[in-house]
Scaffold this active site. Structure first.
Site, PDB file in Angstrom:
ATOM      1  N   CYS A 112      51.479 -18.061  64.710  1.00 48.36           N
ATOM      2  CA  CYS A 112      50.504 -18.952  64.108  1.00 48.36           C
ATOM      3  C   CYS A 112      49.542 -19.441  65.186  1.00 48.36           C
ATOM      4  CB  CYS A 112      51.117 -20.165  63.423  1.00 48.36           C
ATOM      5  SG  CYS A 112      52.233 -19.746  62.081  1.00 48.36           S
ATOM      6  N   HIS A 134      75.784  13.593  73.404  1.00 44.76           N
ATOM      7  CA  HIS A 134      76.837  12.769  72.792  1.00 44.76           C
ATOM      8  C   HIS A 134      76.485  12.348  71.368  1.00 44.76           C
ATOM      9  CE1 HIS A 134      78.898  12.731  76.597  1.00 44.76           C
ATOM     10  NE2 HIS A 134      77.770  12.364  77.189  1.00 44.76           N
ATOM     11  N   GLU A 156      60.151   2.300  75.977  1.00 49.18           N
ATOM     12  CA  GLU A 156      58.859   1.637  75.797  1.00 49.18           C
ATOM     13  C   GLU A 156      57.897   2.534  74.997  1.00 49.18           C
ATOM     14  OE1 GLU A 156      57.737  -1.189  75.967  1.00 49.18           O
ATOM     15  OE2 GLU A 156      55.584  -1.061  76.240  1.00 49.18           O
ATOM     16  N   TRP A 203      51.455 -16.762  60.636  1.00 50.84           N
ATOM     17  CA  TRP A 203      52.487 -15.725  60.610  1.00 50.84           C
ATOM     18  C   TRP A 203      53.612 -16.336  59.781  1.00 50.84           C
ATOM     19  CZ3 TRP A 203      57.611 -14.962  62.142  1.00 50.84           C
ATOM     20  CH2 TRP A 203      58.022 -13.620  62.217  1.00 50.84           C
ATOM     21  N   LYS A 250      51.650 -11.887  68.179  1.00 51.57           N
ATOM     22  CA  LYS A 250      51.665 -11.731  69.634  1.00 51.57           C
ATOM     23  C   LYS A 250      52.700 -12.615  70.303  1.00 51.57           C
ATOM     24  CE  LYS A 250      49.919 -10.276  73.537  1.00 51.57           C
ATOM     25  NZ  LYS A 250      50.316  -8.903  73.873  1.00 51.57           N
ATOM     26  N   ASN A 303      52.718 -24.834  63.427  1.00 53.75           N
ATOM     27  CA  ASN A 303      53.305 -23.615  63.983  1.00 53.75           C
ATOM     28  C   ASN A 303      54.758 -23.955  64.294  1.00 53.75           C
ATOM     29  OD1 ASN A 303      53.993 -21.346  65.471  1.00 53.75           O
ATOM     30  ND2 ASN A 303      52.881 -21.995  67.305  1.00 53.75           N
ATOM     31  N   GLY A 304      55.705 -23.104  63.887  1.00 54.67           N
ATOM     32  CA  GLY A 304      57.116 -23.358  64.166  1.00 54.67           C
ATOM     33  C   GLY A 304      57.919 -23.446  62.888  1.00 54.67           C
ATOM     34  N   GLU A 327      55.736   0.202  66.656  1.00 50.18           N
ATOM     35  CA  GLU A 327      54.988  -0.997  66.261  1.00 50.18           C
ATOM     36  C   GLU A 327      53.557  -0.685  65.872  1.00 50.18           C
ATOM     37  OE1 GLU A 327      54.330  -4.048  69.291  1.00 50.18           O
ATOM     38  OE2 GLU A 327      54.513  -2.530  70.835  1.00 50.18           O
ATOM     39  N   LYS A 332      56.250   1.381  71.419  1.00 46.42           N
ATOM     40  CA  LYS A 332      54.806   1.356  71.164  1.00 46.42           C
ATOM     41  C   LYS A 332      54.486   2.146  69.883  1.00 46.42           C
ATOM     42  CE  LYS A 332      53.372  -1.382  73.436  1.00 46.42           C
ATOM     43  NZ  LYS A 332      54.302  -1.955  74.294  1.00 46.42           N
ATOM     44  N   ARG A 383      47.780 -14.074  66.875  1.00 46.21           N
ATOM     45  CA  ARG A 383      49.033 -14.817  66.758  1.00 46.21           C
ATOM     46  C   ARG A 383      49.641 -14.754  65.353  1.00 46.21           C
ATOM     47  NH1 ARG A 383      49.735 -18.317  71.062  1.00 46.21           N
ATOM     48  NH2 ARG A 383      51.288 -19.433  69.866  1.00 46.21           N
TER      49      ARG A 383
HETATM   50  C1  F6R Z   1      55.572  -5.079  72.267  1.00 44.50           C
HETATM   51  C2  F6R Z   1      55.446  -6.483  72.563  1.00 44.50           C
HETATM   52  C3  F6R Z   1      56.623  -7.371  72.363  1.00 44.50           C
HETATM   53  C4  F6R Z   1      56.704  -8.428  73.478  1.00 44.50           C
HETATM   54  C5  F6R Z   1      57.863  -9.396  73.203  1.00 44.50           C
HETATM   55  C6  F6R Z   1      57.996 -10.435  74.303  1.00 44.50           C
HETATM   56  O1  F6R Z   1      54.404  -4.385  72.541  1.00 44.50           O
HETATM   57  O2  F6R Z   1      54.404  -6.944  72.931  1.00 44.50           O
HETATM   58  O3  F6R Z   1      57.800  -6.624  72.302  1.00 44.50           O
HETATM   59  O4  F6R Z   1      56.873  -7.780  74.692  1.00 44.50           O
HETATM   60  O5  F6R Z   1      57.652 -10.047  71.982  1.00 44.50           O
HETATM   61  O6  F6R Z   1      56.845 -11.203  74.428  1.00 44.50           O
HETATM   62  P1  F6R Z   1      56.571 -12.062  75.716  1.00 44.50           P
HETATM   63  O7  F6R Z   1      56.382 -11.127  76.867  1.00 44.50           O
HETATM   64  O8  F6R Z   1      55.323 -12.840  75.419  1.00 44.50           O
HETATM   65  O9  F6R Z   1      57.772 -12.934  75.919  1.00 44.50           O
END
Ligand code: F6R
Length: 615
Positions: free
Chosen positions: A2, A507, A484, A75, A610, A101-102, A491, A488, A27
């Site tokens: 949010c 395995h 990773e 969000w 984010k 937010n929260g 998501e 990517k 956000r």
């Molecule tokens: C994936 C991504 C998330 C963040 C995770 C932690 O691309 O961005 O997996 O890495 O939510 O976020 P931070 O680094 O802000 O604690």
């Protein structure tokens, strides 16, 4: 999660708030809303979906002009992404508006209590109770800040709240507990936001709010108190990036811009950390050297991409310092009662510095007496503030939801911490440290070279747009790189993607291999431990023999892989431990292009936000 904006000044509050929400849309983008104080009343507007829906609504039904207002981009947690659940929420008389937010954990009890007193609650959210409680308290004290303090004392959970009241024009009140809120201080105007990006176009002077504080903004200035009304100390700081850093700068998406910024982000993260003799000087790491010498265990906590940075850091920390290192998902950490004491060093990695799971892990570690070092990209955020020390990454603002440049800079910071531990403990000689630093200093250029050769990767990604599954394999530090790459793709492209340790294939996962299945393989340098390299080349042959379409990421000059690669992606030669800094880049480009080819919005993937400020 949010995004929240509040404004008091002489400009059009709606314009300032809408521009701020645009910058905060990363956000959350389930719904958006605003409320402006005008003509002795309160004018709200809100719409489900992205901000553009609210813009359309405002174009069709303009709000009256006012210079005090609040806004929200959501969000969803409690209640689906509907118009009714969008913020702001109002009391029954329509005099008070609140954004949040929260999560308010005791909202059900408060809701029942309000219903018992005749309040009519229209949404499924936890937030709406706050509007009604504020209205009740305000009717008794006629002071919105005091009403907010009284209400906050009754709330349980994590919250940032920002409110306005039609009977107190020219005032915006905010409150925070375990959720971000920063104040922007301008000339005759003040701002509140979840992130400085919302007001950076107006002012670079900011105030950091502490835990359990209420802030009152008016044109005359800012007053901060604790929830109990006692005056509070706040830290002022200057934001050292400007509005252009938060713009797309000619790129089609923030993600593409942020991928392109990686050479600079990596170089900036090294800046000022090496003295004239080439030794490391991590001034911010304020944990005394004697304590670092006594450390007998390192525990890294992080989530998502930052967790993958931690998995890579483990290899460097153990190799360079010989201290055992565990890496744990922050969300699991405190629930398994980890064994920690004063000799454990906990490293918390977080781009945003607000991730609730990581914050809770930090608190748990400190309660056990451990020292916590944060690696973070966001100045003034909660995780570094609650840690014993911090090493800031200098990636600049990362707006795209999928983390790219923050990941590379987290890796650089992790290598610096590992070398620093080696330096203070004497497990690494000065010349060895300088050699690694020289290698790190060359990484920016290496990433630049990778970025210059990405057209075949983009072409391949477009050709795979119709696939359902892509697998990723790696060994040693290439294994977290594979994880990773898969994250990517999941998501951004909403595809089934999985990363495996290549040795683990036999395995079980090898059963997934079928004719034409794309498998991306990250090959270690043949110049490092050749046994590692050769084992991976055997793994490529095993999957190819079973029909896999191999996409091989290998160092320039490594010809042994050529016969087994359906697609070969070359990366510059780097020392084994540093290879993730270059090997990850093609995977970012691959995911971004594939998602775009599937028609997805790369900056704002579905269901994500984010900054994950709920557990
Ligand atoms: C994936 C991504 C998330 C963040 C995770 C932690 O691309 O961005 O997996 O890495 O939510 O976020 P931070 O680094 O802000 O604690």
């Amino acid at each position: 999660m949010c995004g929240i904006v509040g404004y008091v000044g002489s400009q059009s509050a709606l314009d300032v708030v809408m521009a701020g929400l645009k910058r905060l849309e990363y956000r959350g983008y389930d719904s958006a809303g605003v409320a402006v104080l005008a003509d002795g009343g309160l004018a709200p507007a809100k719409r489900a979906g992205k901000l553009v829906n609210l813009e359309k609504e405002l174009a069709e039904h303009p709000l009256p002009a006012g210079t005090t207002g609040i806004g929200h981009t959501r969000w969803a947690t409690h209640g689906g992404p509907t118009d009714a659940n969008a913020h702001p929420h109002l009391d029954n008389a329509g005099r008070v508006a609140v954004v949040h937010n929260g999560i308010i954990e005791n909202f059900a009890a408060l809701r029942a209590e309000l219903a018992g007193r005749g309040h009519d609650l229209a949404s499924e959210t936890d937030t709406e109770v706050v509007a009604h409680l504020l209205a009740e308290e305000f009717s008794a004290c006629a002071d919105l800040a005091e009403a907010m303090r009284l209400v906050c004392r009754r709330l349980e959970g994590a919250f940032t709240l920002v409110a306005v009241h039609a009977d107190e024009p020219g005032v915006v009140v905010g409150a925070r507990r375990n959720s971000p809120l920063v104040v922007g201080v301008g000339e005759g105007e003040s701002f509140l936001a979840s992130d400085v990006a919302a007001f950076i176009a107006h002012t670079r002077e900011a105030l950091e709010l502490g835990q359990d504080q209420v802030v009152e903004l008016s044109r005359d200035g800012v007053t901060v108190t604790g929830f109990d009304g006692s005056p509070a100390e706040v830290r002022a700081y200057h934001v050292d990036w400007d509005a252009s850093a938060a713009e797309k700068g000619g790129h089609a998406s923030f993600m593409l811009k942020e991928i392109a910024e990686q050479p600079k982000a990596v170089a900036d993260t090294l800046l000022g950390r090496i003295d004239a003799e080439g030794s490391l000087t991590l001034d911010e790491v304020r944990i005394p050297a004697h304590e670092l010498r006594e450390t007998d265990k390192v525990v890294i906590v992080a989530c998502g991409t930052a967790f993958h940075a931690g998995l890579i850091a483990k290899y460097a920390i153990e190799h360079w310092t010989r201290i055992p290192c565990e890496v744990e998902l922050a969300s699991e950490f405190r629930y398994r009662d980890p064994i920690l004491d004063q000799r454990s060093l906990v490293i918390a990695i977080s781009q945003s510095g607000e991730t609730m799971d990581t914050l809770m892990a930090v608190r748990h570690a400190r309660e056990q007496g451990s020292k916590v070092l944060a690696i973070c990209n966001t100045n003034g955020s909660t995780i570094p503030r609650e840690s014993d020390a911090v090493l800031y990454t200098h990636a600049g603002p990362e707006v795209a939801v999928a983390s790219t440049k923050a990941f590379l800079t987290q890796l650089v910071a992790c290598y610096l911490v590992a070398l620093y531990l080696g330096q203070v403990r004497g497990t690494k000689w000065g010349d060895e440290i300088r050699a690694v630093i020289r290698d790190l200093a060359g990484i920016g250029q290496a990433v630049e070279r990778v970025l210059g050769t990405m057209e075949p990767v983009r072409e391949l990604a477009r050709s795979l747009a119709g696939q359902d599954t892509v697998l990723f394999l790696g060994r040693h530090v290439g294994y977290p790189v594979a994880l990773e790459g898969a994250l990517k793709l999941k998501e951004l492209a909403y595809m089934h993607a999985e990363g495996f340790a290549a040795g683990e294939l036999k395995h079980g996962p090898i059963a997934l291999i079928e004719e034409g299945l794309p498998v991306v393989v990250v090959v270690p340098s043949p110049r490092g431990r050749s046994v590692l390299h050769d084992k991976l080349v055997s793994n490529i042959q095993e999957i190819r023999a079973r029909g896999a379409r191999t996409v091989v990421i290998a160092e320039e000059g490594d010809e042994t892989v050529t016969p087994y690669a359906d697609h070969l992606v070359r990366i510059p030669a780097t020392p084994t431990l540093l290879q993730p800094l270059v090997a990850t880049v093609p995977l970012q480009v691959f995911a971004c292009e594939l998602a775009t080819a599937r028609g997805n919005e790369v900056d704002q993937p579905r269901n994500l936000a984010k900054s994950v400020t709920v557990e």
